[in-house]
Write a protein that holds these residues in place. Structure first.
Motif, PDB file in Angstrom:
ATOM      1  N   MET A 158       7.064  51.107  30.790  1.00  0.00           N
ATOM      2  CA  MET A 158       6.040  52.124  31.034  1.00  0.00           C
ATOM      3  C   MET A 158       6.147  52.673  32.461  1.00  0.00           C
ATOM      4  O   MET A 158       6.089  53.889  32.679  1.00  0.00           O
ATOM      5  N   GLN A 159       6.305  51.768  33.430  1.00  0.00           N
ATOM      6  CA  GLN A 159       6.355  52.213  34.829  1.00  0.00           C
ATOM      7  C   GLN A 159       7.643  52.974  35.143  1.00  0.00           C
ATOM      8  O   GLN A 159       7.614  53.980  35.863  1.00  0.00           O
ATOM      9  N   TRP A 160       8.771  52.496  34.617  1.00  0.00           N
ATOM     10  CA  TRP A 160      10.038  53.192  34.870  1.00  0.00           C
ATOM     11  C   TRP A 160      10.041  54.569  34.211  1.00  0.00           C
ATOM     12  O   TRP A 160      10.485  55.559  34.805  1.00  0.00           O
ATOM     13  N   GLY A 161       9.521  54.641  32.976  1.00  0.00           N
ATOM     14  CA  GLY A 161       9.466  55.927  32.278  1.00  0.00           C
ATOM     15  C   GLY A 161       8.655  56.952  33.050  1.00  0.00           C
ATOM     16  O   GLY A 161       9.019  58.132  33.148  1.00  0.00           O
ATOM     17  N   LYS A 162       7.557  56.505  33.631  1.00  0.00           N
ATOM     18  CA  LYS A 162       6.692  57.385  34.420  1.00  0.00           C
ATOM     19  C   LYS A 162       7.416  57.867  35.688  1.00  0.00           C
ATOM     20  O   LYS A 162       7.359  59.051  36.045  1.00  0.00           O
ATOM     21  N   LEU A 163       8.109  56.940  36.364  1.00  0.00           N
ATOM     22  CA  LEU A 163       8.830  57.296  37.587  1.00  0.00           C
ATOM     23  C   LEU A 163       9.986  58.244  37.292  1.00  0.00           C
ATOM     24  O   LEU A 163      10.188  59.240  37.996  1.00  0.00           O
ATOM     25  N   LYS A 164      10.736  57.964  36.232  1.00  0.00           N
ATOM     26  CA  LYS A 164      11.871  58.827  35.872  1.00  0.00           C
ATOM     27  C   LYS A 164      11.386  60.229  35.498  1.00  0.00           C
ATOM     28  O   LYS A 164      12.002  61.230  35.886  1.00  0.00           O
ATOM     29  N   SER A 165      10.293  60.312  34.771  1.00  0.00           N
ATOM     30  CA  SER A 165       9.738  61.628  34.408  1.00  0.00           C
ATOM     31  C   SER A 165       9.356  62.415  35.651  1.00  0.00           C
ATOM     32  O   SER A 165       9.587  63.632  35.722  1.00  0.00           O
ATOM     33  N   TYR A 166       8.807  61.728  36.627  1.00  0.00           N
ATOM     34  CA  TYR A 166       8.426  62.381  37.889  1.00  0.00           C
ATOM     35  C   TYR A 166       9.670  62.962  38.576  1.00  0.00           C
ATOM     36  O   TYR A 166       9.655  64.100  39.051  1.00  0.00           O
ATOM     37  N   ALA A 167      10.751  62.174  38.609  1.00  0.00           N
ATOM     38  CA  ALA A 167      12.006  62.650  39.213  1.00  0.00           C
ATOM     39  C   ALA A 167      12.543  63.861  38.453  1.00  0.00           C
ATOM     40  O   ALA A 167      12.925  64.873  39.065  1.00  0.00           O
ATOM     41  N   ASN A 168      12.577  63.777  37.138  1.00  0.00           N
ATOM     42  CA  ASN A 168      13.101  64.872  36.324  1.00  0.00           C
ATOM     43  C   ASN A 168      12.292  66.151  36.500  1.00  0.00           C
ATOM     44  O   ASN A 168      12.850  67.253  36.542  1.00  0.00           O
ATOM     45  N   GLU A 169      10.961  66.017  36.630  1.00  0.00           N
ATOM     46  CA  GLU A 169      10.102  67.183  36.854  1.00  0.00           C
ATOM     47  C   GLU A 169      10.412  67.861  38.188  1.00  0.00           C
ATOM     48  O   GLU A 169      10.199  69.065  38.348  1.00  0.00           O
ATOM     49  N   LYS A 170      10.928  67.074  39.134  1.00  0.00           N
ATOM     50  CA  LYS A 170      11.306  67.609  40.454  1.00  0.00           C
ATOM     51  C   LYS A 170      12.752  68.121  40.463  1.00  0.00           C
ATOM     52  O   LYS A 170      13.283  68.478  41.515  1.00  0.00           O
ATOM     53  N   GLY A 171      13.395  68.100  39.299  1.00  0.00           N
ATOM     54  CA  GLY A 171      14.779  68.574  39.209  1.00  0.00           C
ATOM     55  C   GLY A 171      15.813  67.568  39.652  1.00  0.00           C
ATOM     56  O   GLY A 171      16.951  67.920  39.975  1.00  0.00           O
ATOM     57  N   ILE A 172      15.422  66.285  39.656  1.00  0.00           N
ATOM     58  CA  ILE A 172      16.326  65.226  40.123  1.00  0.00           C
ATOM     59  C   ILE A 172      16.760  64.363  38.949  1.00  0.00           C
ATOM     60  O   ILE A 172      15.924  63.878  38.172  1.00  0.00           O
TER      61      ILE A 172
END
Length: 493
Positions: free
Chosen positions: A192-206
């Motif tokens: 759950m925590q990794w999925g949330k962090l990865k989504s945040y990165a992807n939303e920033k174009g990373i």
């Protein structure tokens, strides 16, 4: 597409509780990457680590490391209190990880969160367990049995347990039911925590570059639960293990000790386990770096029990066939092939046939005795250039240590006779960035200009690896602007 990124393991992030995690500092780092015009964050394997703390010797290729679970999120959810977390001893050096203290504290505190979670009534948790049962059931059982037996390797378990006798497994499942659910709960939190962090990165174009070792650990849930996949004898001991032959760096070679794959058996299953492994990796990451790519062409086989790698021999791997099956199943996915070291013609052909980009390391370029494929004028676009990797010294440390002939070659190549180790990191970063390589990734220590004390790993050594941590606030606004300006200057934004 030209792009730039930073290599920084999760462990090396700053955070409150002794080791980097999926905490606020991880989100802050993503913000820094975005501000600096970076498009990639490369990390090291995320698996739970065992002896030696190496992410390349994990208890599972599918499970996540409990150390990365952010305790502050659990405090916000009311599962822990700040006082409970701060009462634990996480070590007292913000720049280095004390793994023994982390181990002694982390599971105790997570057990408290579990006991308050009422997790068995969570539909999300039950759905997660159902979706991942193909690996999660065996992992949770393996870890629970291991704990109950004082941490002993599965090779030392009773014969029936070792060979997975069904009746014996049922007995342990009943006896350790609470521990098994606890281990599943940890994996649920991680996911759950990794999925949330990865989504945040992807939303920033990373994009996240994840790293998977070619081999799994001998003492792992993978080997115990899938024994047919490996070269094991009737007593379940390895017939041979992995490593590297002797070379100019090590007269005894490298003895890694990982079990070797029974490639004939994998072929008979159309490489199902490998395809599932890579497929699962793309659930975790956007781009996957496969470590020790040459092992798919030929692998070094060392008789089990040998004390060094001297007696090993080369054997044929699965070659292009595995990647044809993989391509048929997954289609066009982004894979980076770690193709470092001595490469034979057949390895070079395999890399070309897959179309995957290989790696270029600038620290390997300046050997004054011979021409090197790592010199930027020899690159083609389809590669990933690094100043160094997690296995290298920092650029500042490297420049301090190399001999005078290699140093002169480096200075001549950059064409700046005023170079010294105060600015060598930026000279090398610029050299990497302006190369034709489509992708450029810089270890964070080189961006920060740190010396050898910030090195993450020295291969074939034990005791002082995987410990370095970045300190909070080390990315000044000036540094972020400089990184963005250079990234734009060299056409990587």
């Amino acid at each position: 597409m030209r792009r730039n990124g930073i290599l920084l393991p999760i462990t090396s992030l700053p955070s409150k509780y002794g080791i980097g995690s999926f905490s606020k500092e991880a989100y802050d780092f993503i913000d820094i990457l975005e501000e600096a015009g970076q498009k990639i964050w490369q990390i090291l394997p995320l698996g739970p680590t065992g002896y030696g703390d190496s992410p390349y010797q994990s208890f599972s290729t599918f499970a996540g490391n409990p150390y990365f679970i952010d305790l502050e999120q659990l405090i916000e959810e009311g599962l822990l209190t700040e006082e409970e977390c701060e009462s634990c001893d996480w070590g007292n050096n913000i720049e280095y990880i004390d793994y023994e203290k982390i181990y002694l504290s982390r599971f105790k505190i997570l057990k408290k969160a579990y006991n308050r979670s009422n997790i068995n009534n969570s539909q999300k948790f039950l759905a997660y367990c159902e979706k991942n049962k193909w690996w999660l059931d065996d992992y949770a059982l393996y870890m629970s049995i291991k704990d109950s037996l004082g941490g002993k390797s599965w090779l030392e378990w009773d014969e029936k347990l070792k060979s997975r006798d069904e009746e014996t497994l049922c007995k342990y499942k009943a006896m350790l039911e609470e521990d098994i659910i606890f281990y599943k709960y940890i994996q649920y939190l991680f996911s759950m925590q990794w999925g949330k962090l990865k989504s945040y990165a992807n939303e920033k174009g990373i994009s996240i570059v994840g790293d998977i070792p070619i081999y799994v650990a001998l003492d792992s849930a993978d080997t115990w639960s899938n024994q047919k996949l490996f070269q094991l004898d009737e007593q379940k001991n390895p017939i041979a293990v992995a490593g590297c032959p002797p070379d100019s760096f090590s007269e005894d070679g490298q003895l890694w000790g990982n079990p070797l794959y029974d490639w004939q058996y994998h072929k008979s299953t159309d490489y199902k386990w490998w395809i599932n492994r890579i497929k699962y990796s793309f659930d975790l990451y956007d781009i996957v770096r496969i470590d020790h790519f040459r092992g798919f062409d030929e692998y070094f086989s060392i008789p089990y029990g040998d004390k060094t790698a001297v007696g090993g021999t080369w054997k044929k791997g699965p070659g292009i066939e595995l990647f044809k099956f993989l391509n048929d199943e997954l289609g066009d996915v982004e894979i980076i092939a770690e193709d470092l070291g001595f490469l034979t013609d057949t390895v070079i052909k395999l890399l070309k046939d897959t179309g995957y980009p290989g790696m270029k390391i600038l620290q390997f370029a300046f050997d004054s005795r011979e021409e090197s494929d790592y010199l930027p004028h020899n690159y083609d676009r389809n590669c990933v250039v690094y100043t160094g990797t997690h296995d290298n010294n920092t650029i500042v440390g490297w420049f301090d240590d190399i001999n005078e002939h290699d140093k002169k070659m480096c200075i001549d190549y950059i064409n700046d006779q005023s170079i010294d180790n105060r600015f060598i990191n930026w000279d090398m970063i610029c050299l990497a960035m302006r190369s034709v390589a489509d992708t450029c990734i810089i270890p964070v220590q080189d961006v920060l200009g740190l010396d050898k004390s910030a090195r993450i790993n020295t291969p074939s050594t034990l005791g002082n690896n995987w410990k370095w941590r970045m300190t909070e606030g080390c990315f000044s606004e000036e540094l972020i602007k400089k990184l963005r300006r250079l990234t734009k200057l060299y056409g990587r934004i």
